[in-house]
Design a protein around this motif. Sequence first.
Motif, PDB file in Angstrom:
ATOM      1  N   THR A   1      -1.733   7.724  -2.853  1.00  0.00           N
ATOM      2  CA  THR A   1      -0.896   8.890  -2.577  1.00  0.00           C
ATOM      3  C   THR A   1      -1.525  10.136  -3.191  1.00  0.00           C
ATOM      4  O   THR A   1      -2.612  10.076  -3.768  1.00  0.00           O
ATOM      5  CB  THR A   1       0.503   8.668  -3.168  1.00  0.00           C
ATOM      6  OG1 THR A   1       0.354   8.338  -4.561  1.00  0.00           O
ATOM      7  CG2 THR A   1       1.235   7.527  -2.476  1.00  0.00           C
ATOM      8  N   SER A   2      -0.841  11.267  -3.097  1.00  0.00           N
ATOM      9  CA  SER A   2      -1.360  12.501  -3.685  1.00  0.00           C
ATOM     10  C   SER A   2      -1.445  12.368  -5.204  1.00  0.00           C
ATOM     11  O   SER A   2      -0.665  11.640  -5.830  1.00  0.00           O
ATOM     12  CB  SER A   2      -0.468  13.686  -3.306  1.00  0.00           C
ATOM     13  OG  SER A   2       0.859  13.475  -3.764  1.00  0.00           O
ATOM     14  N   THR A   3      -2.401  13.076  -5.802  1.00  0.00           N
ATOM     15  CA  THR A   3      -2.688  12.922  -7.225  1.00  0.00           C
ATOM     16  C   THR A   3      -1.472  13.179  -8.102  1.00  0.00           C
ATOM     17  O   THR A   3      -1.286  12.504  -9.122  1.00  0.00           O
ATOM     18  CB  THR A   3      -3.828  13.863  -7.625  1.00  0.00           C
ATOM     19  OG1 THR A   3      -5.011  13.484  -6.919  1.00  0.00           O
ATOM     20  CG2 THR A   3      -4.106  13.801  -9.113  1.00  0.00           C
ATOM     21  N   ASP A   4      -0.629  14.132  -7.716  1.00  0.00           N
ATOM     22  CA  ASP A   4       0.506  14.470  -8.574  1.00  0.00           C
ATOM     23  C   ASP A   4       1.547  13.367  -8.676  1.00  0.00           C
ATOM     24  O   ASP A   4       2.471  13.460  -9.478  1.00  0.00           O
ATOM     25  CB  ASP A   4       1.159  15.780  -8.117  1.00  0.00           C
ATOM     26  CG  ASP A   4       1.677  15.711  -6.680  1.00  0.00           C
ATOM     27  OD1 ASP A   4       1.377  14.737  -5.962  1.00  0.00           O
ATOM     28  OD2 ASP A   4       2.390  16.650  -6.271  1.00  0.00           O
ATOM     29  N   THR A   5       1.388  12.295  -7.886  1.00  0.00           N
ATOM     30  CA  THR A   5       2.318  11.164  -7.952  1.00  0.00           C
ATOM     31  C   THR A   5       1.737   9.952  -8.685  1.00  0.00           C
ATOM     32  O   THR A   5       2.454   8.978  -8.914  1.00  0.00           O
ATOM     33  CB  THR A   5       2.723  10.717  -6.535  1.00  0.00           C
ATOM     34  OG1 THR A   5       1.572  10.176  -5.854  1.00  0.00           O
ATOM     35  CG2 THR A   5       3.284  11.872  -5.724  1.00  0.00           C
ATOM     36  N   HIS A   6       0.465   9.990  -9.043  1.00  0.00           N
ATOM     37  CA  HIS A   6      -0.205   8.789  -9.540  1.00  0.00           C
ATOM     38  C   HIS A   6       0.436   8.225 -10.798  1.00  0.00           C
ATOM     39  O   HIS A   6       0.759   7.033 -10.866  1.00  0.00           O
ATOM     40  CB  HIS A   6      -1.692   9.074  -9.797  1.00  0.00           C
ATOM     41  CG  HIS A   6      -2.501   9.194  -8.547  1.00  0.00           C
ATOM     42  ND1 HIS A   6      -3.868   9.391  -8.555  1.00  0.00           N
ATOM     43  CD2 HIS A   6      -2.150   9.161  -7.234  1.00  0.00           C
ATOM     44  CE1 HIS A   6      -4.312   9.464  -7.306  1.00  0.00           C
ATOM     45  NE2 HIS A   6      -3.290   9.341  -6.497  1.00  0.00           N
ATOM     46  N   SER A   7       0.600   9.045 -11.825  1.00  0.00           N
ATOM     47  CA  SER A   7       1.141   8.531 -13.088  1.00  0.00           C
ATOM     48  C   SER A   7       2.533   7.943 -12.904  1.00  0.00           C
ATOM     49  O   SER A   7       2.837   6.860 -13.428  1.00  0.00           O
ATOM     50  CB  SER A   7       1.181   9.645 -14.140  1.00  0.00           C
ATOM     51  OG  SER A   7      -0.110   9.962 -14.583  1.00  0.00           O
ATOM     52  N   ASP A   8       3.376   8.645 -12.169  1.00  0.00           N
ATOM     53  CA  ASP A   8       4.741   8.156 -11.948  1.00  0.00           C
ATOM     54  C   ASP A   8       4.731   6.810 -11.242  1.00  0.00           C
ATOM     55  O   ASP A   8       5.484   5.894 -11.610  1.00  0.00           O
ATOM     56  CB  ASP A   8       5.540   9.164 -11.119  1.00  0.00           C
ATOM     57  CG  ASP A   8       5.881  10.430 -11.889  1.00  0.00           C
ATOM     58  OD1 ASP A   8       5.788  10.411 -13.135  1.00  0.00           O
ATOM     59  OD2 ASP A   8       6.231  11.431 -11.246  1.00  0.00           O
TER      60      ASP A   8
ATOM     61  N   GLU B   1      -6.003   5.068  -6.986  1.00  0.00           N
ATOM     62  CA  GLU B   1      -7.104   6.005  -6.740  1.00  0.00           C
ATOM     63  C   GLU B   1      -7.236   6.978  -7.919  1.00  0.00           C
ATOM     64  O   GLU B   1      -6.262   7.287  -8.596  1.00  0.00           O
ATOM     65  CB  GLU B   1      -6.853   6.785  -5.452  1.00  0.00           C
ATOM     66  CG  GLU B   1      -7.445   6.128  -4.215  1.00  0.00           C
ATOM     67  CD  GLU B   1      -8.959   6.023  -4.283  1.00  0.00           C
ATOM     68  OE1 GLU B   1      -9.614   6.956  -4.782  1.00  0.00           O
ATOM     69  OE2 GLU B   1      -9.486   4.986  -3.839  1.00  0.00           O
ATOM     70  N   LYS B   2      -8.447   7.480  -8.110  1.00  0.00           N
ATOM     71  CA  LYS B   2      -8.675   8.490  -9.149  1.00  0.00           C
ATOM     72  C   LYS B   2      -8.057   9.812  -8.705  1.00  0.00           C
ATOM     73  O   LYS B   2      -7.880  10.044  -7.518  1.00  0.00           O
ATOM     74  CB  LYS B   2     -10.164   8.637  -9.443  1.00  0.00           C
ATOM     75  CG  LYS B   2     -10.990   9.180  -8.244  1.00  0.00           C
ATOM     76  CD  LYS B   2     -10.905  10.686  -8.107  1.00  0.00           C
ATOM     77  CE  LYS B   2     -11.467  11.186  -6.826  1.00  0.00           C
ATOM     78  NZ  LYS B   2     -11.163  12.629  -6.593  1.00  0.00           N
ATOM     79  N   PRO B   3      -7.780  10.737  -9.635  1.00  0.00           N
ATOM     80  CA  PRO B   3      -7.678  10.541 -11.084  1.00  0.00           C
ATOM     81  C   PRO B   3      -6.314   9.977 -11.462  1.00  0.00           C
ATOM     82  O   PRO B   3      -5.408   9.925 -10.631  1.00  0.00           O
ATOM     83  CB  PRO B   3      -7.856  11.958 -11.625  1.00  0.00           C
ATOM     84  CG  PRO B   3      -7.235  12.826 -10.567  1.00  0.00           C
ATOM     85  CD  PRO B   3      -7.562  12.153  -9.261  1.00  0.00           C
ATOM     86  N   VAL B   4      -6.182   9.564 -12.710  1.00  0.00           N
ATOM     87  CA  VAL B   4      -4.887   9.074 -13.176  1.00  0.00           C
ATOM     88  C   VAL B   4      -3.825  10.156 -13.035  1.00  0.00           C
ATOM     89  O   VAL B   4      -2.688   9.901 -12.627  1.00  0.00           O
ATOM     90  CB  VAL B   4      -4.978   8.628 -14.651  1.00  0.00           C
ATOM     91  CG1 VAL B   4      -3.628   8.121 -15.147  1.00  0.00           C
ATOM     92  CG2 VAL B   4      -6.053   7.560 -14.817  1.00  0.00           C
ATOM     93  N   ASP B   5      -4.194  11.388 -13.367  1.00  0.00           N
ATOM     94  CA  ASP B   5      -3.290  12.529 -13.300  1.00  0.00           C
ATOM     95  C   ASP B   5      -4.142  13.791 -13.385  1.00  0.00           C
ATOM     96  O   ASP B   5      -5.343  13.709 -13.689  1.00  0.00           O
ATOM     97  CB  ASP B   5      -2.280  12.485 -14.466  1.00  0.00           C
ATOM     98  CG  ASP B   5      -1.032  13.313 -14.203  1.00  0.00           C
ATOM     99  OD1 ASP B   5      -0.045  12.749 -13.704  1.00  0.00           O
ATOM    100  OD2 ASP B   5      -1.057  14.530 -14.481  1.00  0.00           O
TER     101      ASP B   5
ATOM    102  N   LEU C   1       0.846  -1.190   0.000  1.00  0.00           N
ATOM    103  CA  LEU C   1       0.000   0.000   0.000  1.00  0.00           C
ATOM    104  C   LEU C   1       0.879   1.237   0.000  1.00  0.00           C
ATOM    105  O   LEU C   1       1.701   1.426   0.902  1.00  0.00           O
ATOM    106  CB  LEU C   1      -0.908   0.001   1.232  1.00  0.00           C
ATOM    107  CG  LEU C   1      -1.761   1.252   1.476  1.00  0.00           C
ATOM    108  CD1 LEU C   1      -2.741   1.475   0.322  1.00  0.00           C
ATOM    109  CD2 LEU C   1      -2.515   1.130   2.797  1.00  0.00           C
ATOM    110  N   LEU C   2       0.713   2.084  -1.005  1.00  0.00           N
ATOM    111  CA  LEU C   2       1.456   3.337  -1.107  1.00  0.00           C
ATOM    112  C   LEU C   2       0.534   4.471  -0.694  1.00  0.00           C
ATOM    113  O   LEU C   2      -0.386   4.840  -1.426  1.00  0.00           O
ATOM    114  CB  LEU C   2       1.962   3.549  -2.534  1.00  0.00           C
ATOM    115  CG  LEU C   2       2.661   2.361  -3.206  1.00  0.00           C
ATOM    116  CD1 LEU C   2       3.176   2.767  -4.592  1.00  0.00           C
ATOM    117  CD2 LEU C   2       3.780   1.819  -2.350  1.00  0.00           C
ATOM    118  N   GLY C   3       0.753   5.007   0.491  1.00  0.00           N
ATOM    119  CA  GLY C   3      -0.095   6.073   1.010  1.00  0.00           C
ATOM    120  C   GLY C   3      -0.848   5.630   2.247  1.00  0.00           C
ATOM    121  O   GLY C   3      -1.621   4.671   2.201  1.00  0.00           O
TER     122      GLY C   3
END
Length: 328
Positions: free
Chosen positions: A69-76, A91-95, A6-8
């Motif tokens: 995690t926070s949205t700004d990390t999702h794509s990475d 979790e949503k959104p992808v980015d 689990l990340l976050g």
Amino acid sequence: MLKVGLLGAGRIGQVHAVNIAGNRRSTLVAVSDVQAEAAAELAARHGAQARTSDEILADPAIDAVLVATSTDTHSDLIEAATAAGKAVLCEKPVDLSLDRAQACLDRVSATGRPVMIGFNRRFDPNFAALKTASLAGEIGKAELLSLTSFDPAPPPVSYIKVSGGLFRDMMIHDFDMANFLMDDRPVSLRAVGSSLVDPEIGAAGDVDTAVVTLTYADGRIAVIKNSRRAVYGYDQRIELLGAEGLLQANNMLENTVVKSTTAGVVSAKPTYFFLERYMPAYAAEWEAFVAAMLDGQAMPVTLEDGIAALALAEAATRSARSGESVAL
């Protein structure tokens, strides 16, 4: 047994930890968070280990990761996890950027690893039953969809400033539900938004009250209504009008007691917020991911679905600013 990292370890990470650890076919192996103490506390609560995200991704014994995690990390993180051979539920959104999300899809596709996006409302038992009834033809062809999503109170402005705006952060759930329930993608969109709840939200460049109309190639219509303030509770309703009838999914109430007197008829308020309203949906979402991984079932919400909802959110943002319809 599906072994999961689990990340976050924030609010939504804690919800997911309960479901991972409580599912008879998955086990929570490790937890990471930028706040090491939060990761350690959550891991200890569920008999897991606190590790860094890099350590979790590098562990060949971990089959899948859940990104909370926070949205700004999702794509990475989606890219890093799939490159490491992991399956992903994110979790949503992808980015916050459609271009970045599409680049993520290209890179993930090359790995062949499965990715599911966390649009939990598809798994709400009442909403799922409405979808099943529609698919069974119980109201004929669906023609007009109305989605109502009102939060009880707005989040802090500090959150608004990094959220990507109401359409990407809040209404994106409704965009996904429209795609899910209409079983099609719209061809045009028109959005209207205002800042009525908190002037600081408007000063931050966002809206807190919005209506979006989606139009489909065959003339069908979907209307989405969002507000950051409903003083009576968390208002989540669906109406789907078809050629032969109407399907409705109404609010979940704090209790089922109804008082009827000469003064009137009174019932309880809706549950206060999403943690109360959607806990069964989160559990069903995780079970669907586990079933896809262990039983070979189709991934129920794909990375492509996440990008489709994000595309509508970006179009709505443009439409609200320009005052014009946007072709999709």
